[in-house]
Scaffold this motif. Structure first.
Motif, short mmCIF file in Angstrom:
data_model
loop_
_atom_site.label_atom_id
_atom_site.label_comp_id
_atom_site.label_asym_id
_atom_site.label_seq_id
_atom_site.Cartn_x
_atom_site.Cartn_y
_atom_site.Cartn_z
N TYR A 1 -33.58 24.10 32.49
CA TYR A 1 -33.03 24.02 33.77
C TYR A 1 -31.37 24.41 33.81
O TYR A 1 -30.87 24.08 32.82
CB TYR A 1 -32.80 22.57 34.23
CG TYR A 1 -34.30 21.95 34.61
CD1 TYR A 1 -35.67 21.75 33.80
CD2 TYR A 1 -34.90 22.12 36.06
CE1 TYR A 1 -36.80 21.49 34.40
CE2 TYR A 1 -35.97 21.53 36.31
CZ TYR A 1 -36.99 21.19 35.59
OH TYR A 1 -38.19 21.12 36.05
N TYR B 1 -27.80 24.72 35.72
CA TYR B 1 -26.75 24.16 36.96
C TYR B 1 -25.59 24.78 37.03
O TYR B 1 -24.93 25.20 35.97
CB TYR B 1 -26.58 22.61 36.56
CG TYR B 1 -28.07 21.93 36.15
CD1 TYR B 1 -28.54 21.81 34.90
CD2 TYR B 1 -28.95 21.22 37.19
CE1 TYR B 1 -29.63 21.21 34.58
CE2 TYR B 1 -29.96 20.50 36.59
CZ TYR B 1 -30.14 20.31 35.43
OH TYR B 1 -31.38 19.87 35.04
N TYR C 1 -21.62 23.49 38.68
CA TYR C 1 -20.91 22.65 39.20
C TYR C 1 -19.28 23.24 39.52
O TYR C 1 -19.03 23.89 38.61
CB TYR C 1 -20.69 21.36 38.24
CG TYR C 1 -21.88 20.51 38.01
CD1 TYR C 1 -22.87 20.87 37.10
CD2 TYR C 1 -22.51 19.44 38.95
CE1 TYR C 1 -24.09 20.06 36.75
CE2 TYR C 1 -23.38 18.65 38.68
CZ TYR C 1 -24.17 18.92 37.73
OH TYR C 1 -25.33 18.31 37.36
N PHE D 1 -21.69 18.90 42.39
CA PHE D 1 -23.07 19.72 42.10
C PHE D 1 -23.02 21.14 43.02
O PHE D 1 -22.79 20.83 44.36
CB PHE D 1 -24.30 18.98 42.27
CG PHE D 1 -25.38 19.49 42.28
CD1 PHE D 1 -26.12 19.54 43.50
CD2 PHE D 1 -25.79 20.27 41.15
CE1 PHE D 1 -27.56 20.50 43.33
CE2 PHE D 1 -27.30 20.79 41.11
CZ PHE D 1 -28.06 20.98 42.23
N SER E 1 -29.24 24.00 41.21
CA SER E 1 -29.83 23.93 40.01
C SER E 1 -30.97 25.14 39.99
O SER E 1 -31.34 25.69 41.07
CB SER E 1 -30.71 22.50 39.82
OG SER E 1 -31.32 22.35 40.78
N SER F 1 -33.72 25.34 42.52
CA SER F 1 -34.54 24.22 42.54
C SER F 1 -33.96 23.29 43.77
O SER F 1 -34.52 22.76 44.52
CB SER F 1 -34.72 23.40 41.40
OG SER F 1 -35.30 24.21 40.43
N GLU F 2 -32.62 23.22 43.65
CA GLU F 2 -31.88 22.51 44.38
C GLU F 2 -30.51 23.00 44.72
O GLU F 2 -30.12 23.66 43.86
CB GLU F 2 -31.79 21.02 43.81
CG GLU F 2 -31.50 19.76 44.65
CD GLU F 2 -31.38 18.52 43.96
OE1 GLU F 2 -32.52 18.37 43.65
OE2 GLU F 2 -30.33 17.80 43.94
N GLY G 1 -34.77 19.25 30.73
CA GLY G 1 -35.50 19.08 31.83
C GLY G 1 -36.00 17.82 31.60
O GLY G 1 -35.80 16.81 30.85
N GLY G 2 -36.64 16.91 32.74
CA GLY G 2 -37.13 15.53 32.68
C GLY G 2 -36.01 14.70 32.44
O GLY G 2 -35.08 14.70 33.37
N VAL G 3 -36.37 13.70 31.53
CA VAL G 3 -35.22 12.63 31.42
C VAL G 3 -34.07 13.17 30.60
O VAL G 3 -33.16 12.36 30.33
CB VAL G 3 -35.85 11.40 31.03
CG1 VAL G 3 -36.87 11.03 32.08
CG2 VAL G 3 -36.24 11.64 29.41
N GLN H 1 -27.93 16.66 30.42
CA GLN H 1 -27.42 17.93 30.90
C GLN H 1 -26.36 17.93 30.11
O GLN H 1 -25.29 17.58 29.73
CB GLN H 1 -27.10 17.91 32.27
CG GLN H 1 -28.20 18.02 33.42
CD GLN H 1 -27.73 18.00 34.77
OE1 GLN H 1 -26.50 18.27 35.12
NE2 GLN H 1 -28.60 17.32 35.65
#
Lengths: 118, 113
Positions: free
Chosen positions: B31, B33, B35, B45, B48, B55-56, B97-99, B102
């Motif tokens: 993933y 990102y 910012y 943000f 992503s 994704s977002e 990714g997941g938990v 970043q």
């Protein structure tokens, strides 16, 4: 939408003493992650500590610890034995949980400028 | 510890010009990102990216912005026609990714004149 509020624009502490930085957040999610990032004058974002909302135990990293109050939506950072190198902007951040993939961006507060008095 | 790298560290451009900010995420991360931090303000943000698509994205990420992963290592942010208000620090981050956390790069300071 989630919001993160840091009500202290600036805090000052004597070297070797303890300081607590406040953070509150608003969310309708039950599971999420909270972070404290440090930003020194170089403007690099450095992760200080993180907390998973489902964990009741407060996270600690050496001199840094948090007081996580889920019901109150409060997430404060305590710095013990403050050192000159701790002087920086500190940002509280929130990340929700999407489908579990990890696409969620972080939502940051406005930051607290921490000054360490020698 | 592995690092995210960003180039250039400082970019100066004229209003209306296109800029491309480059990032090399951590190699096994999935993933990515972007910012933005306007001077004296909070980090915001932008977008992503996962599996070669967005994704977002936030409201800030309008049609002026685009992202791309042109090869297996770089991740870029393009601003098509820069405005004065685009002057900011731009941070790239990556995550497995997941938990997982970043990891942030050192940032690129963009100055639009």
């Amino acid at each position: 939408a989630q919001t993160v509020t840091q009500s202290q624009p600036e805090m000052s502490v004597q070297e070797a003493e303890t300081v607590t930085l406040s953070c509150t957040y608003d969310t309708s999610e039950s599971d999420y992650y909270l972070f404290w990032y440090k930003q020194p004058p170089s403007r690099q974002m450095i992760l200080v500590i993180r907390q998973e909302a489902y964990k009741q135990q407060n996270a600690t990293e050496n001199r840094f610890s948090v007081n996580f109050q889920k019901a109150a939506k409060s997430f404060s950072l305590k710095i013990s034995d403050s050192q000159l190198g701790d002087a920086a902007m500190y940002f509280c951040a929130y990340r929700g949980t999407d489908s579990g993939g990890g696409a969620d961006g972080l939502t940051f507060g406005k930051g607290t400028h921490l000054i360490i008095q020698p | 510890e592995p690092e995210v790298t960003q180039t250039p560290s400082h970019q100066v451009t004229q209003m209306g010009q296109e800029v491309i900010l480059r990032c090399v995420p951590i190699s096994n991360h999935l993933y990515f990102y972007w910012y933005r931090q306007i001077l004296g303000q909070k980090v915001e943000f932008l977008v992503s990216f996962y599996n070669n698509e967005i994704s977002e994205k936030s409201e800030i990420f309008d049609d002026q912005f685009s992202v791309e992963r042109p090869d297996g290592s770089n991740f870029t942010l393009k601003i098509r026609s820069t405005k004065l208000e685009d002057s900011a620090m731009y941070f790239c981050a990556s995550s497995f990714g997941g938990v997982n956390r970043q990891y942030f790069g050192p940032g690129t300071r963009l100055t639009v004149l």
